[in-house]
Design an enzyme around this catalytic site. Structure first.
Site: not given
Ligand code: NOJ
Ligand code: CA
Length: 545
Positions: A168, A200, A244
């Protein structure tokens, strides 16, 4: 008049892949989900948050995107997506989609192009360093599963930054072309009918990382959020950003700004303290947590939740508090604890499926200041499968009926995207939508009634709130007032029935109308009102003047 639809919304989170499989290939899809919209409307859901459904190598449950402008072909087509949004709107439901732009998959064409050619414009889409920068310990988001935040790419002959897994790669937010790209992605999904985005990893998205090729420096990268919000508001005035952000309350204000940044933030702080309060059977942790939340702007709102698709993170609690919770809710630490900070179970099994505590907890979710977010399957009290790796135990397919695979799919069970829970107390044969529908006492039927009531009491979502004195350490009571309407909720966190004397300074001379039980209205004769609560009992009142 401010018409902020999200203040009194009921948000329901779905992973398309595990919700309903219409074509029998073992993978949930948009056609299957569309068939379930009447179920969701019937439950009272007003907004669906879709977790990533984009083309992806799926090494992090879709949070590793390969193409922002498409639907994963396993789940359907763009046509199926649009049909789904139209059908949802037809039933009065809005759609939020996950916007995962802190990073792309390392298989995204942008990253591939960057690695092949330093002179390509995509080189500056990512963060590079000739030398390996030092790893900050707290920088690793998945301890135990992730080794570093800088990985060498032989073709690029440089290290690239990644706050999450090495597949990622973090995008370079300081590059105006990246930000333009993010706006284009938002514009695309807005045009297809969504009402906003779940952002996110928001703090990581705007962090300024040390790298060789940072393009532009700003004093405070929060301006990038303002830029996105401005774009959103011009494109579609009622669209929202739900972010988030798991930070201390004092840090959270800046994500709301003066109403010019995110409209909603997940309330991780209240979530962790609510869990502590439930374990201790004491109201104090929740009262103190709410008291520490910052004032938020009029257009701002908290998004409350009990569990999400990740681990139940307890990172904002002390080590002793974490241990206390782990001992109660995750006794087999080896199997249940993850990332040195959380629990990888669903909520119902953590409390041994006790229906009284389930209702108590979801009653809190529906009344706490903010908007409730329900993770699919919570309305049934679904269980988990701890034999699955990483965060997968809480991500098993939705249990619709006692038919094979819980009615989720007609594929052979070894072809399912994740196994259905088929054994024990939480197995689909007894725990499913179809069974709970027929049982007036089921959690599903309770949830439907409670959601209806919550929607009828907009004061919970919109109101000014205050904590009420109860004179009892296990009882949490609060009062919300909006547009002359007052709603009061009282929760007994203890396994013992409680008799409390509730201080109602502002409501003397009024009547308390019980919203759940068929009880005569109680006149508030004195400032302190005697109230009975069952073990793990809860009561909601409307104040009639
Ligand atoms: C937060 C997401 O809720 C989680 O599932 C994910 O692994 C990470 N961000 C990376 O995108
Ligand atoms: Ca399918």
């Amino acid at each position: 008049m401010l018409d902020l639809w999200y203040k009194n919304a009921v948000i329901y989170c779905i992973d398309v892949e595990t919700y309903m499989d219409a074509n029998g290939d073992g993978i949930g899809d948009f056609i299957g989900l569309t068939q379930k919209l009447d179920y969701l409307a019937g439950l009272g859901v007003t907004c669906i948050w879709l977790m990533p459904f984009y083309p992806s190598p799926n090494k992090d449950n879709g949070y590793d995107v390969m193409d922002y402008y498409n639907v994963d072909s396993r789940l359907g087509t763009l046509g199926d997506f649009v049909e789904f949004t139209v059908q949802a709107r037809e039933r009065g439901m809005r759609i939020l989609v996950d916007l995962v732009v802190n990073h792309t998959s390392s298989q995204h064409p942008w990253f591939q192009a960057a690695c092949k050619n330093k002179n390509s414009k995509y080189w500056n889409y990512y963060l590079w360093s000739k030398q390996k920068p030092k790893d900050i310990k707290e920088g690793i988001v998945f301890p135990g599963f992730q080794k570093t935040t800088w990985t060498y790419h032989p073709e690029a002959e440089a290290y690239y930054a990644h706050r999450f897994y090495d597949h990622q790669a973090d995008l370079n937010i300081t590059n105006p072309e990246v930000r333009a790209e993010i706006q284009k992605i938002m514009g695309f999904w807005l045009a297809l009918g969504v009402s906003g985005f779940r952002i996110d990893a928001a703090p990581f998205l705007i962090e300024l990382q040390q790298a060789d090729n940072i393009c532009e420096m700003v004093d405070d990268p929060i301006v990038y959020i303002e830029e996105f919000r401005k774009f959103l508001s011009w494109r579609q005035g009622n669209a929202i950003l739900l972010a988030e952000v798991n930070e201390l309350p004092e840090e959270q204000s800046r994500y709301f700004g003066n109403g010019n940044r995110m409209q909603m933030l997940f309330n991780f702080w209240a979530n962790q303290h609510l869990i502590l309060a439930l374990v201790q059977e004491k109201a104090a942790p929740l009262i103190e947590a709410l008291a520490r939340l910052p004032e938020i702007p009029e257009v701002g709102q908290w998004a409350n939740f009990i569990r999400n698709h990740d681990e139940l993170t307890l990172d904002k609690l002390s080590e002793a508090q974490q241990e206390e919770i782990a001992a109660a809710l995750a006794p087999d630490q080896e199997k249940m604890w993850i990332f040195d900070r959380g629990i990888r179970r669903r909520f119902a099994p953590m409390i041994n499926g006790d229906p009284r505590r389930l209702k108590l907890t979801y009653s809190l979710l529906l009344t706490l200041p903010g908007t409730p977010v329900i993770n699919y399957g919570e309305e049934l009290g679904m269980g988990d499968d701890l034999s699955l790796p990483e965060r997968h135990p809480a991500r098993t397919p939705m249990q619709w009926s006692s038919e094979p695979n819980g009615g989720f799919s007609t594929a052979p069970s070894d072809k399912l995207v994740l196994p259905v829970i088929d054994e024990g107390e939480y197995g689909y044969k007894h725990l499913n939508v179809s069974v709970q529908r027929r049982d007036p006492e089921s959690l599903l039927n309770w949830m439907e009634r409670a959601i209806r009531m919550r929607k009828e009491c907009p004061a919970f979502g919109w109101g000014k709130w205050q904590i009420l004195e109860t004179g009892h350490e296990s009882v949490f009571a609060h009062r919300c007032e909006w547009n002359g309407e007052v709603a009061i909720a009282i929760h007994n966190l203890s396994s013992e029935p409680s008799h409390i004397s509730l201080t109602l300074t502002d409501d003397k001379g009024s009547y308390l109308v019980d919203l759940f039980e068929d009880q005569p209205d109680e006149e508030v004769l004195k400032i302190s009102q005697d109230i009975q609560l069952a073990a793990y009992g809860y009561r909601w009142f409307r104040v009639r003047r």
